[in-house]
Scaffold this active site. Structure first.
Site, mmCIF file in Angstrom:
data_model
loop_
_atom_site.group_PDB
_atom_site.id
_atom_site.type_symbol
_atom_site.label_atom_id
_atom_site.label_comp_id
_atom_site.label_asym_id
_atom_site.label_seq_id
_atom_site.Cartn_x
_atom_site.Cartn_y
_atom_site.Cartn_z
ATOM 1 C CB THR A 40 -3.329 11.888 -7.006
ATOM 2 O OG1 THR A 40 -3.146 12.359 -8.336
ATOM 3 C CG2 THR A 40 -4.039 10.553 -7.022
ATOM 4 N N GLY A 184 -2.420 -5.355 -6.802
ATOM 5 C CA GLY A 184 -1.487 -4.474 -6.084
ATOM 6 C C GLY A 184 -2.226 -3.723 -4.985
ATOM 7 C CD GLU A 189 -4.791 0.923 0.314
ATOM 8 O OE1 GLU A 189 -3.784 0.902 1.031
ATOM 9 O OE2 GLU A 189 -5.218 1.975 -0.215
ATOM 10 N N GLY A 274 -1.434 -0.079 -12.002
ATOM 11 C CA GLY A 274 -0.293 0.808 -11.869
ATOM 12 C C GLY A 274 -0.550 2.234 -12.329
ATOM 13 C CG HIS A 324 5.206 7.669 2.955
ATOM 14 N ND1 HIS A 324 4.021 7.099 2.567
ATOM 15 C CD2 HIS A 324 6.110 6.666 2.954
ATOM 16 C CE1 HIS A 324 4.205 5.808 2.367
ATOM 17 N NE2 HIS A 324 5.468 5.527 2.578
ATOM 18 C CG HIS A 447 1.816 -6.411 29.270
ATOM 19 N ND1 HIS A 447 1.734 -7.338 28.246
ATOM 20 C CD2 HIS A 447 0.995 -6.845 30.254
ATOM 21 C CE1 HIS A 447 0.904 -8.300 28.608
ATOM 22 N NE2 HIS A 447 0.436 -8.026 29.820
HETATM 23 P P1 NAI Z 1 0.672 -1.773 -8.463
HETATM 24 O O1 NAI Z 1 1.852 -1.599 -9.323
HETATM 25 O O2 NAI Z 1 0.816 -1.798 -6.994
HETATM 26 O O3 NAI Z 1 -0.111 -3.117 -8.871
HETATM 27 C C1 NAI Z 1 -0.521 -3.359 -10.179
HETATM 28 C C2 NAI Z 1 -0.674 -4.834 -10.369
HETATM 29 O O4 NAI Z 1 -1.299 -5.068 -11.638
HETATM 30 C C3 NAI Z 1 0.647 -5.600 -10.395
HETATM 31 O O5 NAI Z 1 0.618 -6.603 -9.419
HETATM 32 C C4 NAI Z 1 0.718 -6.160 -11.813
HETATM 33 O O6 NAI Z 1 1.341 -7.423 -11.879
HETATM 34 C C5 NAI Z 1 -0.759 -6.250 -12.212
HETATM 35 N N1 NAI Z 1 -1.001 -6.265 -13.662
HETATM 36 C C6 NAI Z 1 -0.435 -5.485 -14.615
HETATM 37 N N2 NAI Z 1 -0.904 -5.808 -15.833
HETATM 38 C C7 NAI Z 1 -1.811 -6.823 -15.673
HETATM 39 C C8 NAI Z 1 -2.628 -7.586 -16.546
HETATM 40 N N3 NAI Z 1 -2.645 -7.374 -17.873
HETATM 41 N N4 NAI Z 1 -3.415 -8.539 -16.027
HETATM 42 C C9 NAI Z 1 -3.417 -8.770 -14.685
HETATM 43 N N5 NAI Z 1 -2.671 -8.075 -13.817
HETATM 44 C C10 NAI Z 1 -1.861 -7.107 -14.294
HETATM 45 O O7 NAI Z 1 -0.321 -0.598 -8.931
HETATM 46 P P2 NAI Z 1 -1.623 0.017 -8.262
HETATM 47 O O8 NAI Z 1 -2.214 -0.904 -7.256
HETATM 48 O O9 NAI Z 1 -2.458 0.460 -9.400
HETATM 49 O O10 NAI Z 1 -1.048 1.273 -7.504
HETATM 50 C C11 NAI Z 1 -0.403 2.326 -8.217
HETATM 51 C C12 NAI Z 1 0.584 3.037 -7.356
HETATM 52 O O11 NAI Z 1 -0.066 3.720 -6.313
HETATM 53 C C13 NAI Z 1 1.580 2.100 -6.738
HETATM 54 O O12 NAI Z 1 2.868 2.637 -6.911
HETATM 55 C C14 NAI Z 1 1.210 2.087 -5.285
HETATM 56 O O13 NAI Z 1 2.344 1.924 -4.452
HETATM 57 C C15 NAI Z 1 0.555 3.441 -5.083
HETATM 58 N N6 NAI Z 1 -0.451 3.349 -4.029
HETATM 59 C C16 NAI Z 1 -0.043 3.192 -2.749
HETATM 60 C C17 NAI Z 1 -0.950 3.041 -1.747
HETATM 61 C C18 NAI Z 1 -0.475 2.812 -0.366
HETATM 62 O O14 NAI Z 1 0.701 3.007 -0.117
HETATM 63 N N7 NAI Z 1 -1.314 2.380 0.551
HETATM 64 C C19 NAI Z 1 -2.392 3.072 -2.005
HETATM 65 C C20 NAI Z 1 -2.704 3.208 -3.386
HETATM 66 C C21 NAI Z 1 -1.762 3.352 -4.343
#
Ligand code: NAI
Length: 468
Positions: A40, A184, A189, A274, A324, A447
């Site tokens: 992915t 999230g 992003e 998520g 990571h 600096h």
């Molecule tokens: P996430 O778990 O970060 O955020 C999902 C959000 O959806 C949560 O804040 C939750 O409260 C909300 N939510 C859930 N059900 C809902 C509802 N019915 N109505 C409204 N809000 C609701 O998941 P996300 O952003 O999809 O990312 C998935 C995974 O991918 C995460 O574990 C993330 O850490 C990882 N990821 C990391 C990145 C990075 O490190 N830069 C970039 C992209 C993904």
């Protein structure tokens, strides 16, 4: 011939495990069902999204902030097709990089869907439906994760109008309006990408804060910055339905605390609520591999499942779903299988949100320390007081360092600001070595650099900053 190790999945966890194991002298095969390696992250996640985040930021800056620097170029025009071609080229060079690493390290890459047949045996079925059975002393499950959807809500993702992150990095035109379900990392992003390119973005989030789990002060200030950029937020709002409506879609949500439901229409709806561990069709139940109540492969402290010789790592096991983290686990598993002492320090895993400005964090948040009853001290330093930040018109944000009140050992670092995702690593290295805020504050920093704000925050933690 029996392999020393067969890995199912070639994402950052799987391919890094393969390379490390091969470097340690093991005979390794990797099974991958996709046409290209990298999982992915390289194909439809981290890498393509960063290509779009960078390109869209350059577009946005060209249209906005560079005139203040004395650079007049007029209004930029968007060539989305070319931007997407840049994204695709970035993906291609990265996935080819993994193929190169496999060749260099004499790793057998096997195209097809892997299935665990039990101790020491894996079957692979290719696109033509042909099956072969391979033998290995050790098996690693590194199958990653998949889009989870909205808990309890039936949504039909068509990847055109109602999209997951996969469709969200491949839209054919900029939507005039976009609703992001979930505030999230993915939502903010990808929401940023399309907002910079011209979409009006509304984020509907269940919690009262965006980036739940981040240090509250950071997420609050970050939300204000995004609002200034044009994001609209509906917080404490639970999405209960998403359905197609005309050429767009309709999102229904209701206040979490109770109250009337409301709807909002958009050209495109991004579902970012998520991800879930991917274990489908792997034959784990038949092979007797235990899952935990959340559907993740259960492992012990040494990444061993309950079946001898079968290990698991990355998004498919407990812990943050981060590339990571999976990579470090891949190294540790390879070392363990090779008879060495593999180890991952879960207390020091940085997290970065690649928006503009970036948000980065490592270690404990202030809320976590409070909840654990740890006596701590805080040091903060804003980029407004940093010379380099002023020179670059990048004064939004701050650095926050948390240290043990008694010992001064740094327990957490949080940065919101330009380049936060790079700066966070000096705090990570410090924490890995058990360093104190005084150690960091007494380390000479060049600096003028943005990193001086990290040093100043450390100075503020153990005594006083100089430039405030
Ligand atoms: P996430 O778990 O970060 O955020 C999902 C959000 O959806 C949560 O804040 C939750 O409260 C909300 N939510 C859930 N059900 C809902 C509802 N019915 N109505 C409204 N809000 C609701 O998941 P996300 O952003 O999809 O990312 C998935 C995974 O991918 C995460 O574990 C993330 O850490 C990882 N990821 C990391 C990145 C990075 O490190 N830069 C970039 C992209 C993904």
């Amino acid at each position: 011939m029996a392999y020393d190790l067969i890995i199912i999945g070639s994402g950052p966890g799987g391919y890094v495990c393969a390379v490390k194991a091969a470097q340690l002298g093991l005979k390794v095969a990797v099974i991958e069902k996709r046409a290209t390696y990298g999982g992915t992250c390289l194909n439809i996640g981290c890498i393509p999204s960063k290509a779009l985040l960078h390109a869209s930021e350059v577009f946005h800056q060209t249209g906005h902030s560079i005139a203040e620097l004395g650079v007049d170029v007029g209004k930029p025009t968007l060539n989305l097709e070319k931007m997407m071609a840049h994204k695709d080229a970035t993906v291609k060079s990265n996935v080819e990089g993994v193929s190169f690493l496999f060749k260099k390290n004499k790793i057998d890459g096997i195209q097809g869907t892997g299935k665990v047949l039990g101790e020491g045996k894996v079957s692979v079925t290719n696109d033509k439906g042909e099956e072969q059975v391979l033998e290995a002393k050790n098996i690693v499950i590194a199958t990653g994760s998949d889009v989870a959807g909205i808990p309890g809500v039936q949504v039909e993702i068509d990847e055109k109008v109602i999209v997951s992150s996969t469709g969200g990095i491949a839209l054919e035109k900029v939507p005039a309006t976009m609703v992001v379900v979930g505030g999230g990392v993915i939502g903010l992003e990808l929401g940023s990408v399309w907002q910079r390119l011209g979409a009006k973005v509304t984020v509907v989030e269940y919690l009262d804060t965006i980036l739940g789990g981040m240090d509250a002060e950071v997420s609050k200030q970050f939300q204000r910055m995004l609002a200034k950029q044009g994001f609209d937020f509906k917080l404490g709002a639970k999405v209960t339905g998403v359905e197609k409506s005309g050429s767009g879609a309709k999102v229904t949500f209701e206040p979490v605390k109770g109250g009337d439901a409301a709807t909002i229409d958009a050209d495109v709806v991004l579902i970012a609520t998520g991800r879930k561990p991917f274990t489908e069709g792997l034959g784990l139940a038949e092979a007797g591999v235990a899952l935990d109540p959340r559907g993740r492969v259960e492992i012990d402290g040494h990444f061993r499942t309950n079946v001898p010789g079968i290990y698991a790592l990355g998004d498919v096991v407990r812990g943050p779903m981060l590339a990571h983290k999976a990579e470090d686990e891949g190294v540790a598993v390879a070392e363990i299988i090779a008879g060495q002492a593999g180890h991952v320090n879960y207390d020091v895993i940085p997290g970065v949100v690649y928006t503009q400005p970036e948000v980065a964090s490592v270690g404990k948040t202030e809320e976590e320390l409070k909840a654990a009853g740890v006596a701590y001290k805080v040091g903060k330093f804003p980029f407004t007081a940093n010379g380099r930040a002023r020179a670059m018109l990048a004064t939004d944000g701050f650095v926050k360092i948390l240290a043990d009140k008694e010992t001064d050992r740094v327990l957490g670092g949080h940065i919101v600001g330009f380049g936060a995702g790079e700066m966070i690593h000096e705090i990570a290295v410090l924490m890995e070595f058990g360093g104190s805020s005084e150690d960091l504050g007494r380390t000479c920093h060049a600096h003028p650099t943005m990193s001086e704000a990290v040093k100043e925050a450390a100075l503020a933690t153990f005594f006083k900053p100089i430039h405030m």
